[in-house]
Write an enzyme that holds these catalytic residues in place. Structure first.
Site, short mmCIF file in Angstrom:
data_model
loop_
_atom_site.label_atom_id
_atom_site.label_comp_id
_atom_site.label_asym_id
_atom_site.label_seq_id
_atom_site.Cartn_x
_atom_site.Cartn_y
_atom_site.Cartn_z
CG ASP A 184 -8.59 -4.32 -2.75
OD1 ASP A 184 -9.80 -4.16 -2.54
OD2 ASP A 184 -7.86 -3.44 -3.24
CG HIS B 4 -2.04 0.94 1.14
ND1 HIS B 4 -1.94 2.26 1.50
CD2 HIS B 4 -3.31 0.76 0.67
CE1 HIS B 4 -3.09 2.85 1.26
NE2 HIS B 4 -3.95 1.97 0.77
N1 ACO Z 1 4.20 -7.59 -4.73
C1 ACO Z 1 5.54 -7.55 -4.89
N2 ACO Z 1 6.29 -6.45 -4.69
C2 ACO Z 1 5.64 -5.34 -4.32
C3 ACO Z 1 4.27 -5.29 -4.13
C4 ACO Z 1 3.53 -6.48 -4.34
N3 ACO Z 1 2.22 -6.50 -4.16
N4 ACO Z 1 3.90 -4.03 -3.76
C5 ACO Z 1 5.02 -3.31 -3.74
N5 ACO Z 1 6.08 -4.09 -4.06
C6 ACO Z 1 7.50 -3.70 -4.09
C7 ACO Z 1 7.81 -2.83 -5.30
O1 ACO Z 1 8.20 -3.61 -6.41
C8 ACO Z 1 8.91 -1.96 -4.77
O2 ACO Z 1 10.09 -2.75 -4.73
P1 ACO Z 1 11.55 -2.03 -4.97
O3 ACO Z 1 11.70 -1.08 -3.82
O4 ACO Z 1 12.50 -3.16 -4.95
O5 ACO Z 1 11.45 -1.33 -6.29
C9 ACO Z 1 8.52 -1.72 -3.31
O6 ACO Z 1 7.71 -2.86 -2.94
C10 ACO Z 1 7.72 -0.44 -3.08
O7 ACO Z 1 6.55 -0.52 -3.89
P2 ACO Z 1 6.04 0.66 -4.83
O8 ACO Z 1 5.46 0.03 -6.06
O9 ACO Z 1 7.09 1.70 -5.00
O10 ACO Z 1 4.88 1.25 -3.93
P3 ACO Z 1 3.72 2.19 -4.37
O11 ACO Z 1 3.33 2.93 -3.17
O12 ACO Z 1 4.09 2.97 -5.59
O13 ACO Z 1 2.55 1.17 -4.82
C11 ACO Z 1 0.75 -0.36 -4.66
C12 ACO Z 1 1.54 0.75 -3.97
C13 ACO Z 1 0.32 0.11 -6.06
C14 ACO Z 1 -0.50 -0.66 -3.85
C15 ACO Z 1 1.63 -1.63 -4.78
O14 ACO Z 1 1.97 -2.07 -3.46
C16 ACO Z 1 0.96 -2.73 -5.55
O15 ACO Z 1 1.05 -2.76 -6.78
N6 ACO Z 1 0.25 -3.69 -4.86
C17 ACO Z 1 -0.49 -4.72 -5.54
C18 ACO Z 1 -1.82 -4.16 -6.06
C19 ACO Z 1 -2.81 -3.89 -4.94
O16 ACO Z 1 -3.03 -4.71 -4.07
N7 ACO Z 1 -3.45 -2.73 -5.00
C20 ACO Z 1 -4.49 -2.33 -4.03
C21 ACO Z 1 -4.00 -1.27 -3.10
S1 ACO Z 1 -5.24 -0.84 -1.92
C22 ACO Z 1 -6.32 0.10 -2.81
O17 ACO Z 1 -5.99 0.85 -3.67
C23 ACO Z 1 -7.72 -0.05 -2.53
#
Ligand code: ACO
Length: 429
Positions: free
Chosen positions: A364, A307
């Site tokens: 979710d 998140h």
């Molecule tokens: N699986 C694997 N790796 C992940 C995940 C995941 N679900 N989420 C984040 N990471 C990793 C990223 O690859 C990144 O790694 P790095 O530092 O080595 O590059 C690090 O964790 C930080 O993640 P970001 O993508 O920079 O975080 P951001 O805040 O931009 O994205 C998001 C947040 C979009 C929710 C992301 O965690 C994600 O894609 N999760 C899966 C989709 C999801 O569940 N979305 C629902 C969110 S809740 C809502 O909106 C209702």
């Protein structure tokens, strides 16, 4: 930062003093509204990770401590003790309704629960495979043509506007489901409360009457409350951005619905089930999916994990997980996907990759398992999220419209393209 509540910024030897704004829960923000004017510099903040786009009195979220409250009330208490409609009222008005206010609001919800009969023909012109989120955004956008009076100064009788939208969207959602199955539409019933009415419209059938179970109503009520607002997330920021151009509430909400659809945002609830089903069909090999999520050469991410703001457990996720256990037990449902989700969570939470990045299950991760137990099909999950989020969108839109300092949303950019160059006529290219 110095003690006089200013941040000092030095650019090319010149120091500028920027005021610090304090939120009521101790948040601090550096006010850069005069930065460009005074320094000639903008800021670059991809994905707005560090940028507050507004001040707000609606929802507080502390992502490090896992705290979420609406108008000062903790989400745990609201989910336990309130009806969704009370929470909707709270978000829009800023206070919990008295018994009289609640009755008035409920009556409005009943009065406005139908949609113009001509709008029902819209459903006939979508292909059967049309995603329900596409239908929902079209129908909501169309409301302003059928109810133009709803465009007149919406903020003066927000009770009326909120009730109309909250009630009509529920009807649109249930009708779109019935139409997709080719089944007769079930109209709202005045004696049924909001959640029970929705379930009845979804599942009642002239030849197989549906019995609304209180446990199902309670689970849905909780889910909708937990989704009702979440400060400046992608869809809410979209509603505000579109609204800032002066467009009507319906068009702003339709834009929010489209933003919510994305799998990185509200669409994650569908993506989680697709992922759990794939793991199930793969013989329950969840470790393979953990490894894929960690592999930087693979675009796959663990849906329902991570998140932007929460760096600990999402407080909504905890409540949903408990509600999920309770509902499945009482309905005597044994969903193999729950077992996979539990094991996936357990393994991910012990894995260094997820620990180092503070990746926890989000709202979710378990919500889809409850929706499945309620009989709601996977392609309707994000529509369910939209039903819940609607009061938050309305409240945020209203707050923005009423804020005298509000301006059109218009971010800047840093241009990285070709520098100025002479035009070359086609014959010389
Ligand atoms: N699986 C694997 N790796 C992940 C995940 C995941 N679900 N989420 C984040 N990471 C990793 C990223 O690859 C990144 O790694 P790095 O530092 O080595 O590059 C690090 O964790 C930080 O993640 P970001 O993508 O920079 O975080 P951001 O805040 O931009 O994205 C998001 C947040 C979009 C929710 C992301 O965690 C994600 O894609 N999760 C899966 C989709 C999801 O569940 N979305 C629902 C969110 S809740 C809502 O909106 C209702």
């Amino acid at each position: 930062m110095n003690s006089s509540d200013n941040a000092l910024l030095t650019i090319e030897g010149k120091t500028y003093s920027l005021p610090i704004v304090h939120g009521t829960e101790g948040e601090r923000a550096i006010d850069i509204s005069k930065l460009l004017q005074e320094t000639g510099c903008t800021t670059l903040d991809l994905g707005y990770k560090n940028t507050a786009s507004c001040t707000s009195r609606i929802t507080f979220l502390n992502g490090n401590k896992g705290i979420l409250s609406y108008r000062g009330y903790g989400i745990e208490e609201l989910a336990e003790k309130c009806l969704f409609i009370e929470v909707a009222y709270l978000l829009v008005h800023g206070h919990l309704p008295t018994a009289t206010e609640y009755d008035h609001f409920r009556n409005l919800l009943n009065r406005f629960s139908l949609i113009h009969e001509d709008m029902i023909h819209f459903f006939d012109h979508f292909p059967p495979s049309a995603p329900p989120m596409a239908i929902l955004s079209v129908m909501v956008n169309s409301l302003c043509s059928y109810y133009p009076e709803m465009n007149d100064d919406l903020t003066t009788d927000i009770d009326l506007t909120a009730a109309r939208l909250i009630s009509k969207i529920r009807t649109i959602a249930a009708f779109s489901y019935k139409k997709s199955l080719g089944k007769p539409l079930i109209y709202p019933r005045p004696e049924l409360p909001y959640c029970a009415n929705f379930l009845n419209m979804m599942f009642d059938n002239p030849v197989e009457p549906y019995t609304v179970r209180p446990e199902a109503v309670a689970a849905l009520n909780k889910l909708l409350i937990l989704h009702a607002d979440h400060e400046q997330n992608c869809s809410t920021a979209t509603v505000r951005l579109v609204g800032s151009a002066g467009v009507n509430l319906y068009a702003s909400i339709a834009a929010g619905i489209n933003a919510l659809w994305g799998p990185l945002h509200g669409g994650a609830n569908e993506a989680v089930i697709a992922m759990l089903e794939a793991i199930h069909q793969d013989g329950g090999n969840f470790q393979k999916y953990i490894d894929k999520a960690k592999d930087k050469s693979d675009a796959f991410k663990l849906s329902g994990f991570g998140h932007r703001v929460y760096k600990t457990f999402d407080p909504r996720g905890k409540i949903i997980k408990n509600a999920c256990d309770e509902l499945l037990a009482v309905l005597n449902v044994h969903d193999p996907l729950l077992e996979i989700a539990l094991r996936l969570e357990e393994v991910a939470l012990k894995d260094a990759y997820f620990i180092e990045r503070n990746l926890f299950p989000n709202v979710d991760f378990y919500s889809g398992i409850i929706y499945r137990a309620l009989g709601i099909p996977t392609n309707m999950f994000t529509v369910m999220f939209a039903l819940g989020r609607l009061p938050g969108w309305i409240a945020q839109w209203k707050e923005q419209q009423e804020d005298p300092r509000s301006k059109i949303g218009r971010p800047r950019q840093v241009y990285m393209g070709e520098p100025a160059r002479p035009f070359v006529p086609m014959s010389e290219r």
